[in-house]
Design a protein around this motif. Structure first.
Motif, PDB file in Angstrom:
ATOM      1  N   ARG A  66      -6.484   0.009 -10.072  1.00 53.57           N
ATOM      2  CA  ARG A  66      -6.264  -0.260 -11.492  1.00 53.57           C
ATOM      3  C   ARG A  66      -4.770  -0.266 -11.786  1.00 53.57           C
ATOM      4  O   ARG A  66      -4.058   0.658 -11.438  1.00 53.57           O
ATOM      5  N   THR A  67      -4.324  -1.307 -12.444  1.00 54.93           N
ATOM      6  CA  THR A  67      -2.912  -1.444 -12.817  1.00 54.93           C
ATOM      7  C   THR A  67      -2.837  -1.747 -14.310  1.00 54.93           C
ATOM      8  O   THR A  67      -3.855  -2.086 -14.942  1.00 54.93           O
ATOM      9  N   PRO A  68      -1.648  -1.627 -14.893  1.00 60.61           N
ATOM     10  CA  PRO A  68      -1.509  -1.976 -16.328  1.00 60.61           C
ATOM     11  C   PRO A  68      -1.925  -3.409 -16.632  1.00 60.61           C
ATOM     12  O   PRO A  68      -2.273  -3.744 -17.771  1.00 60.61           O
ATOM     13  N   LEU A  69      -1.902  -4.278 -15.599  1.00 55.95           N
ATOM     14  CA  LEU A  69      -2.260  -5.675 -15.810  1.00 55.95           C
ATOM     15  C   LEU A  69      -3.728  -5.940 -15.514  1.00 55.95           C
ATOM     16  O   LEU A  69      -4.197  -7.070 -15.613  1.00 55.95           O
ATOM     17  N   GLY A  70      -4.434  -4.884 -15.104  1.00 58.37           N
ATOM     18  CA  GLY A  70      -5.852  -5.058 -14.798  1.00 58.37           C
ATOM     19  C   GLY A  70      -6.162  -4.543 -13.396  1.00 58.37           C
ATOM     20  O   GLY A  70      -5.370  -3.833 -12.766  1.00 58.37           O
ATOM     21  N   GLN A  71      -7.321  -4.938 -12.907  1.00 62.55           N
ATOM     22  CA  GLN A  71      -7.752  -4.495 -11.591  1.00 62.55           C
ATOM     23  C   GLN A  71      -7.177  -5.409 -10.495  1.00 62.55           C
ATOM     24  O   GLN A  71      -7.122  -6.625 -10.645  1.00 62.55           O
ATOM     25  N   LEU A  72      -6.756  -4.768  -9.398  1.00 68.25           N
ATOM     26  CA  LEU A  72      -6.184  -5.520  -8.270  1.00 68.25           C
ATOM     27  C   LEU A  72      -6.999  -5.206  -7.020  1.00 68.25           C
ATOM     28  O   LEU A  72      -7.180  -4.040  -6.653  1.00 68.25           O
ATOM     29  N   GLN A  73      -7.521  -6.245  -6.390  1.00 64.80           N
ATOM     30  CA  GLN A  73      -8.312  -6.070  -5.170  1.00 64.80           C
ATOM     31  C   GLN A  73      -7.445  -6.261  -3.924  1.00 64.80           C
ATOM     32  O   GLN A  73      -6.631  -7.175  -3.866  1.00 64.80           O
ATOM     33  N   GLN A  74      -7.637  -5.376  -2.966  1.00 65.45           N
ATOM     34  CA  GLN A  74      -6.933  -5.473  -1.691  1.00 65.45           C
ATOM     35  C   GLN A  74      -7.939  -5.503  -0.557  1.00 65.45           C
ATOM     36  O   GLN A  74      -8.875  -4.699  -0.523  1.00 65.45           O
ATOM     37  N   VAL A  75      -7.747  -6.458   0.386  1.00 68.18           N
ATOM     38  CA  VAL A  75      -8.620  -6.574   1.542  1.00 68.18           C
ATOM     39  C   VAL A  75      -7.886  -5.992   2.752  1.00 68.18           C
ATOM     40  O   VAL A  75      -6.764  -6.410   3.064  1.00 68.18           O
ATOM     41  N   GLN A  76      -8.523  -5.010   3.401  1.00 72.52           N
ATOM     42  CA  GLN A  76      -7.899  -4.352   4.548  1.00 72.52           C
ATOM     43  C   GLN A  76      -8.870  -4.310   5.725  1.00 72.52           C
ATOM     44  O   GLN A  76     -10.087  -4.418   5.556  1.00 72.52           O
ATOM     45  N   THR A  77      -8.281  -4.162   6.922  1.00 70.24           N
ATOM     46  CA  THR A  77      -9.110  -4.001   8.118  1.00 70.24           C
ATOM     47  C   THR A  77      -9.863  -2.680   8.032  1.00 70.24           C
ATOM     48  O   THR A  77      -9.296  -1.659   7.633  1.00 70.24           O
ATOM     49  N   CYS A  78     -11.123  -2.730   8.379  1.00 72.04           N
ATOM     50  CA  CYS A  78     -11.949  -1.523   8.307  1.00 72.04           C
ATOM     51  C   CYS A  78     -11.358  -0.432   9.197  1.00 72.04           C
ATOM     52  O   CYS A  78     -11.132  -0.653  10.397  1.00 72.04           O
ATOM     53  N   PRO A  79     -11.118   0.759   8.666  1.00 65.23           N
ATOM     54  CA  PRO A  79     -10.506   1.832   9.458  1.00 65.23           C
ATOM     55  C   PRO A  79     -11.462   2.453  10.477  1.00 65.23           C
ATOM     56  O   PRO A  79     -11.020   3.072  11.439  1.00 65.23           O
ATOM     57  N   ASP A  80     -12.771   2.269  10.276  1.00 70.23           N
ATOM     58  CA  ASP A  80     -13.738   2.895  11.182  1.00 70.23           C
ATOM     59  C   ASP A  80     -14.021   2.060  12.425  1.00 70.23           C
ATOM     60  O   ASP A  80     -14.174   2.599  13.516  1.00 70.23           O
ATOM     61  N   CYS A  81     -14.112   0.754  12.257  1.00 69.51           N
ATOM     62  CA  CYS A  81     -14.409  -0.105  13.420  1.00 69.51           C
ATOM     63  C   CYS A  81     -13.222  -0.947  13.844  1.00 69.51           C
ATOM     64  O   CYS A  81     -13.320  -1.751  14.783  1.00 69.51           O
ATOM     65  N   GLU A  82     -12.092  -0.800  13.132  1.00 71.34           N
ATOM     66  CA  GLU A  82     -10.854  -1.539  13.423  1.00 71.34           C
ATOM     67  C   GLU A  82     -11.067  -3.053  13.439  1.00 71.34           C
ATOM     68  O   GLU A  82     -10.493  -3.782  14.233  1.00 71.34           O
TER      69      GLU A  82
END
Length: 255
Positions: free
Chosen positions: A70-86
């Motif tokens: 959540r940011t002042p400009l709204g919601q920001l989505q981030q896509v990341q590599t899964c930390p459990d299965c890499e």
């Protein structure tokens, strides 16, 4: 246990001592290399025998997770590599023999062709003989750095061989055919009349084969060492004194 991504094996570097004559004419060498080998229990997969990979519960098999900030400009989505299965999307029960790495410490005997003319500091590359990769990754390469051992009589400078030849002062004055030791064996060499101390006589194509140059070879430089006797017989001294008188008379006559 998470299923990490496949990783290639590391390259290996070893130093190999090579006899002087073997470096000149080439040879086959065998030597032992310590390295990572593929695990025999799991055949390099890292997965325990009899078990099957499972879909990662964290990412649902996608290999990625989405986080929302959540940011002042709204919601920001981030896509990341899964930390459990890499990023693999699956998890598995790891092989107990290799701790899930798919490789173990071991050794292997390597057979290598040493080409004619190899020199110290040069490297030979053997593809696929480095460390085994992680969980089935490709093998690294093996780099063999050559160290050519010294010779008691020959000195090497690139493709040129140097050696010394001792001759008497009489042979230096009168000239003589002598036997010289080369990498090819004993060879006749002519010492011309009036050869001076430290003269270098060249024997063509008796040196080191030029690496990759087919039948081309360097030269053999023979450095002449004139031996002056410290003692001589009375008769020898008288003869030399007579020669000195003749030389002085000859020099006077020319003036």
């Amino acid at each position: 246990e998470r299923e990490s991504r496949v990783q290639s094996g590391e390259n290996k570097m070893v130093t190999l001592n090579v006899d002087f004559m073997d470096a000149v004419f080439g040879t086959n060498k065998e030597f032992e290399v310590s390295r990572y080998e593929a695990c025999e229990t799991c055949t390099g997969s890292g997965v325990a025998p009899g078990s099957k990979p499972r879909t990662c519960a964290t990412c649902g098999g996608k290999g990625q997770v989405v986080t929302v900030m959540r940011t002042p400009l709204g919601q920001l989505q981030q896509v990341q590599t899964c930390p459990d299965c890499e990023g693999a999307g699956k998890t598995f029960e790891k092989c107990s023999a290799c701790a899930g790495q798919g490789r173990k410490r071991g050794s292997r005997r390597i057979s290598l062709r040493i080409p004619p003319g190899i020199d110290s500091g040069q490297r030979l590359r053997v593809r696929g003989e480095g460390d085994a990769g992680i969980r089935g990754g490709s093998k690294g390469d093996l780099f063999v750095q050559i160290n050519v051992q010294s010779h008691p009589e020959f000195r090497r400078e690139g493709a040129t061989i140097h050696s010394d030849a001792k001759i008497s002062y009489l042979d230096a004055i009168l000239g003589k055919q002598i036997k010289v030791k080369t990498v090819d064996g004993l060879v006749d060499m002519k010492v011309p009349k009036g050869t001076q101390p430290e003269t270098t006589l060249v024997m063509r194509n008796r040196g080191i084969p030029i690496l990759g140059g087919k039948d081309n070879r360097g030269d053999h430089h023979v450095h002449v060492k004139v031996v002056i006797p410290k003692e001589m017989s009375e008769d020898e001294q008288k003869l030399l004194e007579q020669i000195r008188v003749l030389q002085e008379e000859s020099s006077t006559a020319k003036k």
